[in-house]
Design a protein around this motif. Structure first.
Motif, PDB file in Angstrom:
ATOM      1  N   ILE A 101      17.672  35.093  37.387  1.00 36.35           N
ATOM      2  CA  ILE A 101      18.896  35.658  36.662  1.00 36.35           C
ATOM      3  C   ILE A 101      19.875  34.198  36.806  1.00 36.35           C
ATOM      4  O   ILE A 101      20.333  33.559  37.600  1.00 36.35           O
ATOM      5  N   THR A 102      20.039  33.722  35.487  1.00 41.88           N
ATOM      6  CA  THR A 102      21.016  32.584  35.219  1.00 41.88           C
ATOM      7  C   THR A 102      22.115  32.955  34.298  1.00 41.88           C
ATOM      8  O   THR A 102      22.362  34.156  33.676  1.00 41.88           O
ATOM      9  N   ASP A 103      22.884  32.166  34.093  1.00 42.80           N
ATOM     10  CA  ASP A 103      24.285  32.149  32.968  1.00 42.80           C
ATOM     11  C   ASP A 103      23.633  32.340  32.100  1.00 42.80           C
ATOM     12  O   ASP A 103      24.340  33.064  30.923  1.00 42.80           O
ATOM     13  N   LYS A 104      22.465  31.987  31.425  1.00 41.84           N
ATOM     14  CA  LYS A 104      22.037  32.402  30.265  1.00 41.84           C
ATOM     15  C   LYS A 104      21.848  33.778  30.100  1.00 41.84           C
ATOM     16  O   LYS A 104      21.711  34.576  28.827  1.00 41.84           O
ATOM     17  N   THR A 105      21.509  34.568  31.160  1.00 46.12           N
ATOM     18  CA  THR A 105      21.566  35.992  31.108  1.00 46.12           C
ATOM     19  C   THR A 105      22.614  36.930  30.645  1.00 46.12           C
ATOM     20  O   THR A 105      22.435  37.824  29.873  1.00 46.12           O
ATOM     21  N   ILE A 106      23.678  36.228  30.828  1.00 49.66           N
ATOM     22  CA  ILE A 106      24.782  36.844  30.231  1.00 49.66           C
ATOM     23  C   ILE A 106      25.285  36.305  28.988  1.00 49.66           C
ATOM     24  O   ILE A 106      26.746  36.434  28.804  1.00 49.66           O
ATOM     25  N   ASP A 107      24.583  35.236  28.176  1.00 53.17           N
ATOM     26  CA  ASP A 107      25.216  34.706  27.272  1.00 53.17           C
ATOM     27  C   ASP A 107      25.621  36.063  26.226  1.00 53.17           C
ATOM     28  O   ASP A 107      24.805  36.842  25.829  1.00 53.17           O
ATOM     29  N   HIS A 108      26.824  35.932  25.642  1.00 49.21           N
ATOM     30  CA  HIS A 108      27.178  36.654  24.497  1.00 49.21           C
ATOM     31  C   HIS A 108      27.475  38.214  25.180  1.00 49.21           C
ATOM     32  O   HIS A 108      27.328  39.004  24.093  1.00 49.21           O
ATOM     33  N   LYS A 109      27.407  38.567  26.414  1.00 51.18           N
ATOM     34  CA  LYS A 109      27.592  39.777  27.081  1.00 51.18           C
ATOM     35  C   LYS A 109      28.729  40.004  27.987  1.00 51.18           C
ATOM     36  O   LYS A 109      29.345  38.986  28.520  1.00 51.18           O
ATOM     37  N   ILE A 110      29.293  41.072  27.809  1.00 54.32           N
ATOM     38  CA  ILE A 110      30.152  41.353  28.899  1.00 54.32           C
ATOM     39  C   ILE A 110      29.583  41.730  30.303  1.00 54.32           C
ATOM     40  O   ILE A 110      28.525  42.055  30.287  1.00 54.32           O
ATOM     41  N   HIS A 111      30.239  41.071  31.357  1.00 58.86           N
ATOM     42  CA  HIS A 111      29.650  41.351  32.522  1.00 58.86           C
ATOM     43  C   HIS A 111      30.718  41.511  33.515  1.00 58.86           C
ATOM     44  O   HIS A 111      31.857  41.007  33.490  1.00 58.86           O
ATOM     45  N   ILE A 112      30.346  42.129  34.503  1.00 59.41           N
ATOM     46  CA  ILE A 112      31.242  42.596  35.779  1.00 59.41           C
ATOM     47  C   ILE A 112      30.589  41.995  37.190  1.00 59.41           C
ATOM     48  O   ILE A 112      29.311  42.399  37.275  1.00 59.41           O
ATOM     49  N   ALA A 113      31.346  41.137  37.676  1.00 59.67           N
ATOM     50  CA  ALA A 113      31.019  40.512  39.125  1.00 59.67           C
ATOM     51  C   ALA A 113      31.493  40.993  40.179  1.00 59.67           C
ATOM     52  O   ALA A 113      32.708  41.509  40.231  1.00 59.67           O
ATOM     53  N   SER A 114      30.607  41.423  41.321  1.00 62.71           N
ATOM     54  CA  SER A 114      30.906  41.868  42.548  1.00 62.71           C
ATOM     55  C   SER A 114      30.353  41.093  43.424  1.00 62.71           C
ATOM     56  O   SER A 114      29.303  40.479  43.331  1.00 62.71           O
ATOM     57  N   PHE A 115      30.920  41.133  44.771  1.00 58.65           N
ATOM     58  CA  PHE A 115      30.412  40.571  46.000  1.00 58.65           C
ATOM     59  C   PHE A 115      30.442  41.393  47.165  1.00 58.65           C
ATOM     60  O   PHE A 115      31.178  41.831  47.571  1.00 58.65           O
ATOM     61  N   ILE A 116      28.995  41.461  47.707  1.00 62.04           N
ATOM     62  CA  ILE A 116      28.771  42.707  48.572  1.00 62.04           C
ATOM     63  C   ILE A 116      27.589  42.076  49.437  1.00 62.04           C
ATOM     64  O   ILE A 116      27.148  40.971  49.381  1.00 62.04           O
ATOM     65  N   PHE A 117      27.550  42.958  50.514  1.00 58.79           N
ATOM     66  CA  PHE A 117      26.302  42.801  51.454  1.00 58.79           C
ATOM     67  C   PHE A 117      25.659  43.834  51.816  1.00 58.79           C
ATOM     68  O   PHE A 117      26.272  45.005  52.184  1.00 58.79           O
ATOM     69  N   THR A 118      24.415  44.106  52.222  1.00 63.39           N
ATOM     70  CA  THR A 118      23.449  45.373  52.189  1.00 63.39           C
ATOM     71  C   THR A 118      23.883  45.870  53.828  1.00 63.39           C
ATOM     72  O   THR A 118      24.121  47.236  53.842  1.00 63.39           O
ATOM     73  N   SER A 119      24.457  45.008  54.556  1.00 68.81           N
ATOM     74  CA  SER A 119      24.532  45.630  55.971  1.00 68.81           C
ATOM     75  C   SER A 119      26.341  46.056  56.135  1.00 68.81           C
ATOM     76  O   SER A 119      26.527  46.429  57.340  1.00 68.81           O
ATOM     77  N   CYS A 120      26.874  45.674  55.087  1.00 64.32           N
ATOM     78  CA  CYS A 120      28.432  45.870  55.083  1.00 64.32           C
ATOM     79  C   CYS A 120      28.673  47.517  55.353  1.00 64.32           C
ATOM     80  O   CYS A 120      27.948  48.412  54.571  1.00 64.32           O
ATOM     81  N   GLY A 121      29.399  47.775  56.267  1.00 62.12           N
ATOM     82  CA  GLY A 121      29.792  49.106  56.844  1.00 62.12           C
ATOM     83  C   GLY A 121      31.233  49.402  56.371  1.00 62.12           C
ATOM     84  O   GLY A 121      31.714  50.685  56.520  1.00 62.12           O
ATOM     85  N   SER A 122      32.110  48.561  55.656  1.00 63.46           N
ATOM     86  CA  SER A 122      33.460  48.802  55.346  1.00 63.46           C
ATOM     87  C   SER A 122      33.725  49.009  53.662  1.00 63.46           C
ATOM     88  O   SER A 122      33.597  50.056  53.408  1.00 63.46           O
ATOM     89  N   ILE A 123      33.946  47.867  53.193  1.00 59.55           N
ATOM     90  CA  ILE A 123      34.393  48.191  51.711  1.00 59.55           C
ATOM     91  C   ILE A 123      33.173  48.488  50.756  1.00 59.55           C
ATOM     92  O   ILE A 123      33.423  49.065  49.735  1.00 59.55           O
ATOM     93  N   CYS A 124      32.188  47.664  51.153  1.00 61.20           N
ATOM     94  CA  CYS A 124      30.970  47.715  50.230  1.00 61.20           C
ATOM     95  C   CYS A 124      30.547  48.886  49.838  1.00 61.20           C
ATOM     96  O   CYS A 124      30.282  49.359  48.440  1.00 61.20           O
TER      97      CYS A 124
END
Length: 214
Positions: free
Chosen positions: A67-90
């Motif tokens: 997945i590159t920046d080209k994937t989101i060309d001319h598209k709205i996108h929503i970015a989040s930052f997570i990790f699979t072992s997170c037990g708090s906010i994720c």
């Protein structure tokens, strides 16, 4: 009679001007700096004044797809930052984002990007298991892994994920934020939201709709 016609014409001109101004006032701001100072601009002014955009990137998603920046060309996108072992906010963030996803999962012009902040642990397989565990079927919601330094730099320098507090941090400092970033079709930042708050996600749904209408 002439004065009456002139008054009516003037009234309608003022009404149109007011409506246009009101529409512009209701449009989403642009964010050009990590302190998230909003700038309310017309599209024409934004092209001249808003210099910041999401930088080029290339990461691997849960299906081993690049997945590159080209994937989101001319598209709205929503970015989040997570990790699979997170037990708090994720888990809360994913649950709240899922409500947004339900609204737009059939819209190919709205893309969700969830970057792992522990990419040395979160392999594509782990991310796929995580996506399945959360019952996310949207093919346009990508859970991404890659080199830690590249993810952290993109998060802090492009998405301003930790606002100005994290802008100057390097990749040795752990990234953990509840912020969710909304960008427009030109990769310009248009909104920041607290992913742990349902009210913020309700606002995100409305703001995506507004961006789509631009």
């Amino acid at each position: 009679m002439l004065q009456t016609v002139f008054f009516r014409s003037s009234f309608f001109v003022l009404l149109i001007l007011f409506s246009c101004q009101k529409q512009e006032d209701n449009s989403l701001p642009y964010f050009n700096t990590p302190d998230f100072s909003p700038q309310f601009l017309s599209k024409e002014d934004a092209l001249k004044k808003i210099t910041h955009a999401i930088a080029p990137f290339s990461f691997t998603d849960q299906d081993n797809k690049i997945i590159t920046d080209k994937t989101i060309d001319h598209k709205i996108h929503i970015a989040s930052f997570i990790f699979t072992s997170c037990g708090s906010i994720c888990p809360i963030m994913i649950k709240n984002l899922s409500a947004v996803n339900k609204k737009y999962e059939k819209d190919p012009n709205v893309v969700f990007l969830s970057f792992s902040v522990t990419p040395w642990i979160d392999t594509p397989k782990k991310l796929k298991d995580f996506k399945n565990l959360n019952k996310i079927n949207n093919p346009d919601w990508h859970f991404l892994t890659g080199k830690k330094g590249e993810i952290y730099k993109l998060a802090r320098q492009s998405y301003f994920a930790e606002e100005d507090l994290g802008f100057t941090r390097d990749s040795t400092e752990f990234l953990h934020t509840e912020h969710i970033i909304l960008t427009d079709k030109n990769k310009k930042i248009r909104g920041i939201y607290n992913g742990t708050l349902q009210t913020d996600m309700e606002q995100l749904i409305k703001d995506i709709k507004e961006l789509k209408a631009e």
